[in-house]
Design an enzyme around this catalytic site. Structure first.
Site, PDB file in Angstrom:
ATOM      1  N   ASP A   1       0.849  -1.198   0.000  1.00 27.12           N
ATOM      2  CA  ASP A   1       0.000   0.000   0.000  1.00 27.12           C
ATOM      3  C   ASP A   1       0.881   1.243   0.000  1.00 27.12           C
ATOM      4  OD1 ASP A   1      -3.217   0.299   0.581  1.00 27.12           O
ATOM      5  OD2 ASP A   1      -2.108   2.094   1.185  1.00 27.12           O
TER       6      ASP A   1
ATOM      7  N   ASP B   1       4.584   3.121  -3.963  1.00 30.26           N
ATOM      8  CA  ASP B   1       3.672   3.779  -4.887  1.00 30.26           C
ATOM      9  C   ASP B   1       3.725   2.975  -6.183  1.00 30.26           C
ATOM     10  OD1 ASP B   1       2.361   5.353  -6.723  1.00 30.26           O
ATOM     11  OD2 ASP B   1       3.444   7.202  -6.226  1.00 30.26           O
TER      12      ASP B   1
ATOM     13  N   ASN C   1      -4.606  -4.338  -7.707  1.00 29.18           N
ATOM     14  CA  ASN C   1      -5.847  -3.789  -7.143  1.00 29.18           C
ATOM     15  C   ASN C   1      -5.789  -2.283  -6.887  1.00 29.18           C
ATOM     16  OD1 ASN C   1      -8.437  -4.012  -5.392  1.00 29.18           O
ATOM     17  ND2 ASN C   1      -6.905  -3.131  -3.998  1.00 29.18           N
TER      18      ASN C   1
ATOM     19  N   TYR D   1     -10.899   7.925 -14.776  1.00 29.48           N
ATOM     20  CA  TYR D   1     -11.119   6.615 -14.124  1.00 29.48           C
ATOM     21  C   TYR D   1     -11.723   5.630 -15.127  1.00 29.48           C
ATOM     22  CZ  TYR D   1     -12.730   3.259 -10.570  1.00 29.48           C
ATOM     23  OH  TYR D   1     -12.952   2.127  -9.829  1.00 29.48           O
TER      24      TYR D   1
ATOM     25  N   LYS E   1      -9.972   2.113 -16.468  1.00 27.18           N
ATOM     26  CA  LYS E   1     -10.592   0.814 -16.178  1.00 27.18           C
ATOM     27  C   LYS E   1     -10.925   0.070 -17.472  1.00 27.18           C
ATOM     28  CE  LYS E   1     -10.199   1.078 -11.758  1.00 27.18           C
ATOM     29  NZ  LYS E   1      -9.283   0.173 -11.054  1.00 27.18           N
TER      30      LYS E   1
HETATM   31  P1  NAP Z   1      -9.877   2.107  -1.478  1.00 33.18           P
HETATM   32  O1  NAP Z   1     -10.756   1.762  -0.339  1.00 33.18           O
HETATM   33  O2  NAP Z   1      -9.626   3.546  -1.801  1.00 33.18           O
HETATM   34  O3  NAP Z   1      -8.494   1.344  -1.309  1.00 33.18           O
HETATM   35  C1  NAP Z   1      -7.486   1.493  -2.262  1.00 33.18           C
HETATM   36  C2  NAP Z   1      -6.157   1.332  -1.592  1.00 33.18           C
HETATM   37  O4  NAP Z   1      -5.155   1.519  -2.607  1.00 33.18           O
HETATM   38  C3  NAP Z   1      -5.903   2.382  -0.511  1.00 33.18           C
HETATM   39  O5  NAP Z   1      -5.373   1.785   0.660  1.00 33.18           O
HETATM   40  C4  NAP Z   1      -4.906   3.311  -1.176  1.00 33.18           C
HETATM   41  O6  NAP Z   1      -4.010   3.924  -0.275  1.00 33.18           O
HETATM   42  C5  NAP Z   1      -4.160   2.356  -2.081  1.00 33.18           C
HETATM   43  N1  NAP Z   1      -3.468   3.105  -3.114  1.00 33.18           N
HETATM   44  C6  NAP Z   1      -3.898   4.207  -3.762  1.00 33.18           C
HETATM   45  N2  NAP Z   1      -2.965   4.649  -4.606  1.00 33.18           N
HETATM   46  C7  NAP Z   1      -1.915   3.803  -4.492  1.00 33.18           C
HETATM   47  C8  NAP Z   1      -0.633   3.772  -5.077  1.00 33.18           C
HETATM   48  N3  NAP Z   1      -0.262   4.688  -5.968  1.00 33.18           N
HETATM   49  N4  NAP Z   1       0.208   2.778  -4.730  1.00 33.18           N
HETATM   50  C9  NAP Z   1      -0.157   1.862  -3.815  1.00 33.18           C
HETATM   51  N5  NAP Z   1      -1.350   1.854  -3.206  1.00 33.18           N
HETATM   52  C10 NAP Z   1      -2.224   2.828  -3.538  1.00 33.18           C
HETATM   53  O7  NAP Z   1     -10.444   1.474  -2.824  1.00 33.18           O
HETATM   54  P2  NAP Z   1     -11.349   0.153  -3.077  1.00 33.18           P
HETATM   55  O8  NAP Z   1     -12.757   0.581  -3.157  1.00 33.18           O
HETATM   56  O9  NAP Z   1     -10.961  -0.933  -2.147  1.00 33.18           O
HETATM   57  O10 NAP Z   1     -10.898  -0.161  -4.570  1.00 33.18           O
HETATM   58  C11 NAP Z   1      -9.901  -1.118  -4.861  1.00 33.18           C
HETATM   59  C12 NAP Z   1      -9.871  -1.301  -6.370  1.00 33.18           C
HETATM   60  O11 NAP Z   1     -11.164  -1.701  -6.837  1.00 33.18           O
HETATM   61  C13 NAP Z   1      -9.528  -0.011  -7.123  1.00 33.18           C
HETATM   62  O12 NAP Z   1      -8.748  -0.336  -8.257  1.00 33.18           O
HETATM   63  C14 NAP Z   1     -10.883   0.490  -7.568  1.00 33.18           C
HETATM   64  O13 NAP Z   1     -10.814   1.292  -8.716  1.00 33.18           O
HETATM   65  C15 NAP Z   1     -11.599  -0.826  -7.845  1.00 33.18           C
HETATM   66  N6  NAP Z   1     -13.052  -0.713  -7.818  1.00 33.18           N
HETATM   67  C16 NAP Z   1     -13.704  -0.312  -6.689  1.00 33.18           C
HETATM   68  C17 NAP Z   1     -15.091  -0.217  -6.707  1.00 33.18           C
HETATM   69  C18 NAP Z   1     -15.883   0.218  -5.505  1.00 33.18           C
HETATM   70  O14 NAP Z   1     -17.097   0.428  -5.651  1.00 33.18           O
HETATM   71  N7  NAP Z   1     -15.289   0.331  -4.327  1.00 33.18           N
HETATM   72  C19 NAP Z   1     -15.800  -0.530  -7.878  1.00 33.18           C
HETATM   73  C20 NAP Z   1     -15.093  -0.925  -9.009  1.00 33.18           C
HETATM   74  C21 NAP Z   1     -13.714  -1.025  -8.981  1.00 33.18           C
HETATM   75  P3  NAP Z   1      -4.259   5.465   0.173  1.00 33.18           P
HETATM   76  O15 NAP Z   1      -5.654   5.534   0.681  1.00 33.18           O
HETATM   77  O16 NAP Z   1      -3.187   5.715   1.165  1.00 33.18           O
HETATM   78  O17 NAP Z   1      -4.115   6.292  -1.080  1.00 33.18           O
END
Ligand code: NAP
Length: 257
Positions: free
Chosen positions: A40, A66, A93, A164, A168
Site C-alpha cells: 500500500d 507507490d 488492485n 477513471y 478501467k
Molecule cells: P480504497 O478503499 O480507496 O483502497 C485502495 C487502496 O489503494 C488504498 O489503501 C490506497 O491507499 C491504495 N493506493 C492508492 N494509490 C496507491 C498507489 N499509488 N500505490 C499503492 N497503493 C495505492 O479502494 P477500493 O474501493 O478498495 O478499490 C480497490 C480497487 O477496486 C480499485 O482499483 C478500484 O478502482 C476498484 N473498484 C472499486 C469499486 C468500488 O465500488 N469500491 C468498484 C469498481 C472497482 P491510500 O488511501 O493511502 O491512497
C-alpha cells in the site's frame, strides 16, 4: 481464522491492500493458506493489515510503495522476494478515483496533473507490477495475474471521472493482450469488474449516488469486499486453470453482456 488450503504454498502480492477490496483479498488468500504481501501507499495501513493477518495465524508482510513509481515498486518487490521467496500471484488492485466535494471533475475542469496521476496509478501501476513479476512466473512456467477493472470501464456511470473510466477500460485491453502473450508460459491473466462495492473509495460520494447504484443493481445491494475477494480466489485457483483473458463482473447483475 478458518484456514483451508486451495492456495497453500502460494505467494500473493496484492497492491492497494491496506484497506477496502485489497485488504479483503489479502484476508481471503491468507485464509486459503497463501503467504501474502500487503502493498500500500500508506506504510502504516499496510503494516496494520499484515499484522492483523499474522495475528490470525497467517503469513503476511506489509510493504509500502507507490505502484506508479517503478523504483519504489521494484524496491518493494525486492523486500517481498527476500522475505517470501517469490511472487506466484499478482493482484493489481490499487486504484484511485479523485473527487471534488463528492463529485468527479468534468473534463473542462479536470486538470492535466489529475488525469496523469489516475493513468499512472490505475494503469501504469498494473503494467509496472506485471513487468516486475512476470519473469519469475515465466521461469516457473506458472503464475496468475488479476487486474481490478470496474463496471465503470464497461459502461457509463456518472459518479466517476473520464480518467477513471478510461483507465478501467484500458485495463481490460491490457488483460486480454497479456493473457494472449503469457498463455504459452502457463500464466493466466484475468480482470474483475466490480460494481458498487462498500469501501472507503465510495464513502466520499453523496448517499444518493450509492442509492441509485443499488436501484440499478438487480440484487438490490452494494457489493461487499469479500464478494470481489472470492472471485479473485477462484480466478487464481487450480479450478480456474483453463480460464484466461476474461473479465468477471462482480456487480449484482448491474451489467449483463
Ligand atoms: P480504497 O478503499 O480507496 O483502497 C485502495 C487502496 O489503494 C488504498 O489503501 C490506497 O491507499 C491504495 N493506493 C492508492 N494509490 C496507491 C498507489 N499509488 N500505490 C499503492 N497503493 C495505492 O479502494 P477500493 O474501493 O478498495 O478499490 C480497490 C480497487 O477496486 C480499485 O482499483 C478500484 O478502482 C476498484 N473498484 C472499486 C469499486 C468500488 O465500488 N469500491 C468498484 C469498481 C472497482 P491510500 O488511501 O493511502 O491512497
Amino acid at each position: 481464522m478458518t484456514t483451508n488450503s486451495s492456495h497453500a504454498g502460494r505467494v500473493v502480492l496484492v497492491t492497494g491492500a491496506g484497506q477496502g477490496i485489497g485488504a479483503a483479498i489479502a484476508r481471503a488468500f491468507v485464509a486459503q493458506g497463501a503467504a501474502v504481501a500487503v502493498l500500500d501507499l500508506d506504510h502504516e495501513r499496510a503494516a496494520l493489515t499484515a499484522d492483523e493477518l499474522e495475528a490470525a495465524g497467517g503469513t503476511a508482510i506489509g510493504v509500502a510503495a507507490d505502484v506508479a513509481d517503478r523504483a519504489s515498486l521494484a524496491a518493494a518487490l525486492d523486500r517481498v522476494v527476500h522475505r517470501l521467496g517469490t511472487v506466484d500471484i499478482l493482484i493489481n488492485n490499487a486504484g484511485i478515483s479523485p473527487k471534488h466535494d463528492g463529485a468527479p471533475a468534468p473534463i473542462d475542469a479536470m486538470d492535466e496533473a489529475e488525469w496523469r496521476r489516475v493513468v499512472d496509478v490505475n494503469l501504469t501501476g498494473a503494467f509496472l507490477a506485471a513487468k516486475l513479476v512476470v519473469p519469475a512466473m515465466q521461469a516457473k512456467g506458472w503464475g496468475s495475474i488479476v487486474n481490478m477493472s470496474s463496471v465503470a470501464g464497461r459502461t457509463y456511470f456518472p459518479s466517476i471521472g473520464v480518467h477513471y473510466a478510461a483507465t478501467k477500460a484500458a485495463l481490460i485491453g491490457f488483460t486480454r493482450h497479456l493473457a494472449g502473450d503469457l498463455g504459452p508460459h502457463g500464466i493466466t491473466v484475468n480482470a474483475i469488474a466490480p460494481g458498487r462495492i462498500r469501501t472507503p473509495l465510495i464513502a466520499s460520494v453523496p448517499a444518493a449516488v450509492n442509492e441509485a447504484a443499488i436501484q440499478a443493481t438487480p440484487l438490490r445491494r452494494l457489493g461487499e469486499p469479500i464478494d470481489v475477494a472470492t472471485a479473485a480466489l477462484w480466478l487464481t485457483s487450480a479450478d480456474a486453470g483453463f480460464v484466461t483473458g476474461q473479465v468477471v463482473d462482480v456487480a449484482g447483475g448491474w451489467l449483463m453482456t
